[in-house]
Write an enzyme that holds these catalytic residues in place. Structure first.
Site, mmCIF file in Angstrom:
data_model
loop_
_atom_site.group_PDB
_atom_site.id
_atom_site.type_symbol
_atom_site.label_atom_id
_atom_site.label_comp_id
_atom_site.label_asym_id
_atom_site.label_seq_id
_atom_site.Cartn_x
_atom_site.Cartn_y
_atom_site.Cartn_z
ATOM 1 N N LYS A 242 0.840 -1.203 0.000
ATOM 2 C CA LYS A 242 0.000 0.000 0.000
ATOM 3 C C LYS A 242 0.875 1.254 0.000
ATOM 4 O O LYS A 242 0.647 2.190 -0.763
ATOM 5 C CB LYS A 242 -0.936 -0.014 1.226
ATOM 6 N N GLN B 154 -4.573 -1.331 9.615
ATOM 7 C CA GLN B 154 -4.612 -2.662 9.014
ATOM 8 C C GLN B 154 -5.269 -3.665 9.967
ATOM 9 O O GLN B 154 -4.933 -3.731 11.151
ATOM 10 C CB GLN B 154 -3.187 -3.121 8.641
ATOM 11 N N ASP C 89 -10.898 3.382 4.136
ATOM 12 C CA ASP C 89 -11.352 1.987 4.041
ATOM 13 C C ASP C 89 -12.881 1.906 3.921
ATOM 14 O O ASP C 89 -13.417 0.877 3.498
ATOM 15 C CB ASP C 89 -10.960 1.224 5.317
#
Ligand code: GUN
Length: 282
Positions: free
Chosen positions: A53, A97, A120
């Protein structure tokens, strides 16, 4: 005829070129998009994901900060870091994460992220906006799947989409996006009886369980679009998805490979969400 492959690497390249162009335009206006990625603990798969990422950000003109913390970090300390990033004007997107270590309440952590920085799309306010048809951030993996369907001009409206897996990260938001695009939806979960009965009805089959070979060729309707979200290792340690790819690609009309399918698209849509979060601050 074997299935046509939906190439996530190629589609990502095209979409990332547009991200890079728009990121450069923002940077020229003194507003370079910025993403903060937080990793708690040493989960090996998570370490690879966050590295990819951050690298994708660097490659496309997005400023990124990777914060790594030990597995015994306290929930209070993590919440404090999120509060600081919420207040940081250089940061437009915050990603924690998952999974988090068991002593940390992941719901509490996600709700602590400012909704306008929740790239997200996991915050309950973003989940609610998605469910009511006014999405701010679409969760990256399901969003990437929609872009893959668009790339083959698939007529989603009126199609029957079957989703195997009901997670907050993929299955549930995927159902919402496909429903909004006019599909009829079946969501299967780990308790579903006779899974094949359901999957064989699918014009679009999205598989997101983390279980290798949960979908075999006999469970696929001839000509269906098969989207494999799984990321597993086979007995030789090679990356593989949730679908028994070789035989499945003899039955499906379209199929996504692992690797090189949904994985790169998830990261691409994270870049898109971060860019759009920065654009909204102008
Ligand atoms: N873990 C697995 N997929 C994801 C994702 O898309 N976002 C975050 N934050 N964690 C994940």
């Amino acid at each position: 005829m074997p299935a046509q492959i939906i190439n996530g690497n190629l589609l990502s390249q095209q979409l990332r070129a547009d991200v890079a162009r728009r990121a450069a335009a923002l940077t020229a206006k003194g507003r370079q998009p910025g993403l903060a990625v937080i990793l708690v603990g040493e989960n090996p798969a998570s370490q690879v994901y966050v590295r990819n990422k951050v690298k994708a950000c660097e490659d496309n003109g997005i400023h990124s900060v990777l914060e790594k913390y030990p597995a015994d970090m306290s929930e209070a300390d993590l919440l404090q870091r999120i509060a600081a990033l919420n207040a940081d004007p250089k940061i437009h997107g915050i990603l924690v994460q998952l999974p988090l270590p068991a002593h940390i309440d992941s719901h509490k952590v996600i709700e602590a992220i400012a909704a306008e920085k929740d790239v997200d799309g996991f915050h309950i306010s973003n989940a609610g906006l998605l469910m009511t048809g006014q999405p701010l951030f679409r969760p990256c993996t399901p969003y990437g799947v929609m872009k893959m369907l668009e790339s083959i001009d698939y007529p989603v409206r009126g199609a029957h989409a079957v989703i195997v897996g009901a997670s907050n990260i993929v299955g549930k938001p995927q159902a919402m996006l496909l429903l909004q695009a006019g599909a009829t939806i079946t969501i299967c979960n780990s308790k579903t009886r006779d899974l094949g009965h359901h999957t064989r009805q699918a014009d679009i089959l999205v598989v997101a369980t983390g279980k290798r070979n949960i979908v075999t060729a006999d469970m696929i309707k001839p000509g269906a679009v098969v989207i494999d979200v799984g990321m597993n290792r086979d007995d030789n340690g090679k990356l593989c998805g949730d679908v028994d790819y070789g035989p499945a690609s003899e039955v499906a009309g379209y199929i996504t490979p692992v690797p090189g399918g949904v994985g790169p698209m998830t990261i691409t849509m994270l870049l898109v969400n971060t860019l759009e979060a920065a654009e909204r601050t102008l």
